[in-house]
Design a protein around this motif. Structure first.
Motif, PDB file in Angstrom:
ATOM      1  N   PRO A  73       5.885  79.574 101.385  1.00  0.00           N
ATOM      2  CA  PRO A  73       6.641  79.095 102.543  1.00  0.00           C
ATOM      3  C   PRO A  73       7.077  77.639 102.466  1.00  0.00           C
ATOM      4  CG  PRO A  73       4.309  79.022 103.042  1.00  0.00           C
ATOM      5  CD  PRO A  73       4.429  79.525 101.625  1.00  0.00           C
ATOM      6  N   MET A  74       7.059  77.038 101.268  1.00  0.00           N
ATOM      7  CA  MET A  74       7.519  75.653 101.150  1.00  0.00           C
ATOM      8  C   MET A  74       8.909  75.541 101.791  1.00  0.00           C
ATOM      9  SD  MET A  74       8.484  73.526  97.725  1.00  0.00           S
ATOM     10  CE  MET A  74       8.870  71.779  97.744  1.00  0.00           C
ATOM     11  N   PRO A  75       9.107  74.677 102.784  1.00  0.00           N
ATOM     12  CA  PRO A  75      10.384  74.640 103.509  1.00  0.00           C
ATOM     13  C   PRO A  75      11.610  74.465 102.620  1.00  0.00           C
ATOM     14  CG  PRO A  75       8.734  73.417 104.732  1.00  0.00           C
ATOM     15  CD  PRO A  75       8.102  73.772 103.423  1.00  0.00           C
ATOM     16  N   GLN A  76      11.528  73.577 101.623  1.00  0.00           N
ATOM     17  CA  GLN A  76      12.682  73.375 100.752  1.00  0.00           C
ATOM     18  C   GLN A  76      13.000  74.632  99.953  1.00  0.00           C
ATOM     19  OE1 GLN A  76      10.027  71.387 101.104  1.00  0.00           O
ATOM     20  NE2 GLN A  76      10.480  69.248 100.656  1.00  0.00           N
ATOM     21  N   LEU A  77      11.959  75.309  99.495  1.00  0.00           N
ATOM     22  CA  LEU A  77      12.167  76.544  98.738  1.00  0.00           C
ATOM     23  C   LEU A  77      12.766  77.626  99.628  1.00  0.00           C
ATOM     24  CD1 LEU A  77       9.809  78.143  96.142  1.00  0.00           C
ATOM     25  CD2 LEU A  77      10.659  79.526  98.012  1.00  0.00           C
ATOM     26  N   VAL A  78      12.252  77.752 100.850  1.00  0.00           N
ATOM     27  CA  VAL A  78      12.769  78.759 101.781  1.00  0.00           C
ATOM     28  C   VAL A  78      14.238  78.494 102.090  1.00  0.00           C
ATOM     29  CG1 VAL A  78      12.559  79.750 104.093  1.00  0.00           C
ATOM     30  CG2 VAL A  78      10.502  79.228 102.769  1.00  0.00           C
ATOM     31  N   PHE A  80      16.365  77.015 100.197  1.00  0.00           N
ATOM     32  CA  PHE A  80      17.143  77.335  99.003  1.00  0.00           C
ATOM     33  C   PHE A  80      17.339  78.844  98.866  1.00  0.00           C
ATOM     34  CE2 PHE A  80      17.138  78.582  94.497  1.00  0.00           C
ATOM     35  CZ  PHE A  80      18.321  77.977  94.096  1.00  0.00           C
ATOM     36  N   ILE A  81      16.249  79.597  98.964  1.00  0.00           N
ATOM     37  CA  ILE A  81      16.339  81.040  98.731  1.00  0.00           C
ATOM     38  C   ILE A  81      17.061  81.754  99.868  1.00  0.00           C
ATOM     39  CG2 ILE A  81      14.167  81.837  99.798  1.00  0.00           C
ATOM     40  CD1 ILE A  81      13.687  83.478  97.260  1.00  0.00           C
ATOM     41  N   ALA A  82      17.042  81.162 101.057  1.00  0.00           N
ATOM     42  CA  ALA A  82      17.728  81.785 102.201  1.00  0.00           C
ATOM     43  C   ALA A  82      19.216  81.938 101.945  1.00  0.00           C
ATOM     44  CB  ALA A  82      17.489  80.969 103.468  1.00  0.00           C
ATOM     45  N   VAL A  90       8.750  86.654 108.215  1.00  0.00           N
ATOM     46  CA  VAL A  90       7.727  85.652 108.497  1.00  0.00           C
ATOM     47  C   VAL A  90       6.444  86.327 108.950  1.00  0.00           C
ATOM     48  CG1 VAL A  90       9.543  84.032 109.161  1.00  0.00           C
ATOM     49  CG2 VAL A  90       8.324  85.300 110.934  1.00  0.00           C
ATOM     50  N   ALA A  91       5.350  85.589 108.868  1.00  0.00           N
ATOM     51  CA  ALA A  91       4.056  86.143 109.245  1.00  0.00           C
ATOM     52  C   ALA A  91       3.272  85.219 110.162  1.00  0.00           C
ATOM     53  CB  ALA A  91       3.235  86.457 107.984  1.00  0.00           C
ATOM     54  N   SER A  92       3.945  84.220 110.752  1.00  0.00           N
ATOM     55  CA  SER A  92       3.285  83.313 111.687  1.00  0.00           C
ATOM     56  C   SER A  92       4.354  82.534 112.445  1.00  0.00           C
ATOM     57  CB  SER A  92       2.368  82.329 110.948  1.00  0.00           C
ATOM     58  OG  SER A  92       3.129  81.418 110.174  1.00  0.00           O
ATOM     59  N   GLY A  93       3.940  81.903 113.516  1.00  0.00           N
ATOM     60  CA  GLY A  93       4.857  81.065 114.263  1.00  0.00           C
ATOM     61  C   GLY A  93       5.368  79.895 113.444  1.00  0.00           C
ATOM     62  N   LYS A  94       4.509  79.316 112.614  1.00  0.00           N
ATOM     63  CA  LYS A  94       4.933  78.198 111.770  1.00  0.00           C
ATOM     64  C   LYS A  94       5.994  78.644 110.779  1.00  0.00           C
ATOM     65  CE  LYS A  94       3.160  74.506 108.786  1.00  0.00           C
ATOM     66  NZ  LYS A  94       1.943  73.875 108.202  1.00  0.00           N
ATOM     67  N   GLU A  95       5.788  79.804 110.153  1.00  0.00           N
ATOM     68  CA  GLU A  95       6.804  80.323 109.235  1.00  0.00           C
ATOM     69  C   GLU A  95       8.099  80.619 109.978  1.00  0.00           C
ATOM     70  OE1 GLU A  95       5.563  83.585 106.831  1.00  0.00           O
ATOM     71  OE2 GLU A  95       4.059  82.424 105.733  1.00  0.00           O
ATOM     72  N   LEU A  96       7.993  81.086 111.215  1.00  0.00           N
ATOM     73  CA  LEU A  96       9.195  81.370 112.001  1.00  0.00           C
ATOM     74  C   LEU A  96      10.013  80.099 112.217  1.00  0.00           C
ATOM     75  CD1 LEU A  96      11.060  83.125 113.683  1.00  0.00           C
ATOM     76  CD2 LEU A  96       9.454  82.903 115.606  1.00  0.00           C
ATOM     77  N   ALA A 101      15.090  77.233 110.805  1.00  0.00           N
ATOM     78  CA  ALA A 101      15.751  76.001 110.372  1.00  0.00           C
ATOM     79  C   ALA A 101      16.715  76.231 109.210  1.00  0.00           C
ATOM     80  CB  ALA A 101      14.705  74.957 109.977  1.00  0.00           C
ATOM     81  N   THR A 102      16.728  77.455 108.662  1.00  0.00           N
ATOM     82  CA  THR A 102      17.661  77.782 107.584  1.00  0.00           C
ATOM     83  C   THR A 102      18.970  78.303 108.178  1.00  0.00           C
ATOM     84  OG1 THR A 102      17.019  80.119 107.350  1.00  0.00           O
ATOM     85  CG2 THR A 102      15.661  78.472 106.217  1.00  0.00           C
ATOM     86  N   ASN A 103      19.871  78.706 107.298  1.00  0.00           N
ATOM     87  CA  ASN A 103      21.145  79.268 107.735  1.00  0.00           C
ATOM     88  C   ASN A 103      21.058  80.751 108.068  1.00  0.00           C
ATOM     89  OD1 ASN A 103      22.542  76.818 107.406  1.00  0.00           O
ATOM     90  ND2 ASN A 103      22.839  77.201 105.222  1.00  0.00           N
ATOM     91  N   THR A 104      19.860  81.321 108.015  1.00  0.00           N
ATOM     92  CA  THR A 104      19.687  82.746 108.279  1.00  0.00           C
ATOM     93  C   THR A 104      19.838  83.039 109.755  1.00  0.00           C
ATOM     94  OG1 THR A 104      18.090  82.789 106.452  1.00  0.00           O
ATOM     95  CG2 THR A 104      18.159  84.714 107.900  1.00  0.00           C
ATOM     96  N   SER A 105      20.626  84.052 110.091  1.00  0.00           N
ATOM     97  CA  SER A 105      20.792  84.417 111.491  1.00  0.00           C
ATOM     98  C   SER A 105      19.549  85.130 112.003  1.00  0.00           C
ATOM     99  CB  SER A 105      22.011  85.332 111.671  1.00  0.00           C
ATOM    100  OG  SER A 105      21.774  86.595 111.091  1.00  0.00           O
ATOM    101  N   ALA A 106      19.326  85.051 113.302  1.00  0.00           N
ATOM    102  CA  ALA A 106      18.139  85.677 113.905  1.00  0.00           C
ATOM    103  C   ALA A 106      18.108  87.176 113.634  1.00  0.00           C
ATOM    104  CB  ALA A 106      18.123  85.409 115.411  1.00  0.00           C
TER     105      ALA A 106
END
Length: 411
Positions: A73-78, A80-82, A90-96, A101-106
Motif C-alpha cells: 500500500p505504499m502511496p506512491q506505488l498505489v 503509479f499502479i492506479a 482496499v482492506a482498511s480505512g487507511k488504504e481507502l 487520493a488516486t485518479n481511480t473513480s469510486a
C-alpha cells in the motif's frame, strides 16, 4: 537482460547488472543506496510493475485488472499502479484514503475484509465505493448507516463457496472460513437486499492465494462460474461486476516455475462464451496483488559483521525479520525455505561460499538466508533479497526490539 545471470534459483531477469553490481531503473545499487540515504531499504521498480500489467493485458484483454492494495500500500506505488489498472481493492480505512487520493473513480474501488468497523463502513458509503459484504450482520450495519445518511449503499456479496482452490499457498474460500458468506446462508441476505437503499452491484469469490498450478486455477474458475449460474437461477439478481479474485502466484523457492497464463486465459474465454447470457454487460474482474508487485521489489541491508561459529559462517546485517518477516520464513511458511538472495555489489562474482545471513535481533528466528552459496562478502557489502515487492514492509513487525525502520523507494 544483457550481462546479468540468474541468481539462486529464481527468475531475476527483471533486474540488470552493471560492472558486477545489481542495477534497477538504470541505476547501480550503490547509487540507489546513496539515493536512499540509509540501509536497510526497499526499492520497487516501475518498469517491472508496468511489464507485469502489460503481460496480463496480453492474456486477458477483455477482463478488468484490479490491484489489491494489501500486497503493497505504499502511496506512491498505489498512485503509479492506479494509472495502469482498472480499479483498486482496499482492506482498511487507511488504504481507502490512499485509494481515494488516486485518479481511480469510486465506482472502481472495493472494500474487503471480515471485520470492518462502523467508521470504515461510513467512510465507504460516504465515498460511494462498493463494499464486499462478509456477513449478514455487516449487511445489517450497512443498511442502518445508509438509512441514517439517506444514501444508497453499493454492495457486493463476498461468497464463501462450497469448493476449495487446490494447491493454494493460503486458502481463503471453501470449508469453514472467516471470509465471506457461506453460499447456503444466502436466503436472509437476499431478503435484506430488497431494501431499495441497498444496491447489489456484484459478487466477489476469492478462493486462495499464491497458486502456481494453472489447472487448479482453471478448476476454481469453472466452479465459480457454475456457482454464479446456480445462484442466479435461485435468487434472480442482476450484477454489474463479478470479481473472481486472483490467486496467481510468483516463484520464490527452488523448483518454483512461473505461472503459465495461456491455459487460464483460454479457459476464461471458454467460460465467458458458455455463460454469455448470464454475463451480459457484467464486468469480469481479476483482483491481483502479489502478481503485480511481488517481483518488482528488492530489500537491501548492509553487512555489519562477519563471524565464524564452530565452522559455520554468518553474515550479520542491519536488516532482519522485523523488516522482512516473509523472507525469515515466519509469514505463512510451514517449512522454512530461502528467498532468492545475493550480495548486490558482487552479483557476477564466481567466488562463492556457504553462509547464513542473519539480522541484529536477539532471536534465532532472525534468519534471512540459511546455508546459501553466496558471493564471498565483506563488511559493508549489501545483501539483496529479491521477490520483495509484496507483503514486505507493512507485513513485518517493524517495532520489534525498536530498531530503526527501513525506507521505501519507487524508481
Amino acid at each position: 537482460m544483457s550481462n546479468k545471470k540468474p541468481i539462486n534459483h529464481a527468475p531475476m531477469d527483471q533486474f540488470d547488472a552493471v560492472d558486477g553490481e545489481l542495477a534497477l531503473a538504470a541505476k547501480p545499487l550503490s547509487q540507489i543506496t546513496k539515493l536512499a540515504g540509509q540501509t536497510p531499504y526497499y526499492c520497487y521498480s516501475k518498469t517491472v510493475i508496468s511489464n507485469n500489467v502489460a503481460r496480463l493485458r496480453e492474456f486477458f484483454p477483455d477482463i478488468s485488472i484490479h490491484y489489491a492494495m494489501k500486497a503493497n500500500p505504499m502511496p506512491q506505488l498505489v498512485s503509479f499502479i492506479a494509472n495502469l489498472v482498472d480499479g483498486l481493492d482496499v482492506a482498511s480505512g487507511k488504504e481507502l484514503r490512499v485509494a481515494l487520493a488516486t485518479n481511480t473513480s469510486a465506482d472502481n474501488i472495493s472494500f474487503a475484509g471480515p471485520g470492518k468497523n462502523l467508521t470504515e463502513l461510513e467512510m465507504a458509503i460516504a465515498s460511494g465505493i462498493s463494499i464486499n459484504v462478509e456477513s449478514l450482520t455487516e449487511l445489517e450495519r450497512i443498511q442502518a448507516i445508509a438509512h441514517k445518511m439517506k444514501v444508497s449503499a453499493q454492495v457486493a456479496l463476498r461468497l464463501n463457496p462450497d469448493f476449495e482452490l487446490k494447491s493454494s499457498g493460503m486458502k481463503m474460500g471453501g470449508g469453514s472460513q472467516q471470509f465471506g458468506i457461506d453460499v447456503e446462508q444466502l436466503e436472509p441476505v437476499f431478503a435484506l437486499l430488497k431494501d431499495p437503499q441497498l444496491e447489489l452491484v456484484g459478487l466477489h469469490i476469492f478462493t486462495g492465494s499464491q497458486n502456481l498450478n494453472p489447472q487448479a486455477i482453471i478448476s476454481a474458475h469453472d466452479n465459480i462460474f457454475d456457482l454464479v449460474a446456480r445462484l442466479k437461477s435461485q435468487y434472480s439478481f442482476n450484477l454489474k461486476h463479478l470479481n473472481i479474485g486472483g490467486g496467481f502466484g510468483i516463484p520464490y523457492f527452488p523448483g518454483d516455475k512461473p505461472l503459465e497464463l495461456s491455459e487460464i486465459s483460454d479457459n476464461l474465454k471458454r467460460l465467458r462464451d458458455k455463460h454469455s447470457a448470464l454475463l451480459e454487460k457484467v464486468e469480469i474482474i481479476l483482483e491481483l496483488g502479489r502478481y503485480l508487485v511481488g517481483n518488482a521489489g528488492i530489500y537491501v541491508s548492509e553487512i555489519t559483521d562477519i563471524k565464524i561459529s564452530r565452522g559455520k559462517k554468518y553474515l550479520i546485517t542491519n536488516g532482519g525479520l522485523h523488516h522482512h518477516l516473509a523472507a525469515s520464513g515466519n509469514f505463512g511458511q510451514v517449512l522454512r525455505k530461502n528467498y532468492p538472495v545475493t550480495i548486490g555489489n558482487k552479483v557476477n562474482s564466481k567466488d562463492t561460499e556457504t553462509v547464513s545471513v542473519v539480522g541484529p535481533l536477539c532471536t534465532p528466528l532472525d534468519l534471512l538466508a540459511h546455508k546459501m552459496d553466496l558471493p564471498i562478502a565483506n563488511i559493508g557489502d549489501l545483501v539483496v533479497i529479491y521477490q520483495s515487492g509484496a507483503y514486505g514492509f507493512t507485513a513485518s513487525p517493524r517495532d520489534f526490539l525498536s530498531h530503526a525502520e527501513p525506507l521505501e523507494l519507487l524508481l
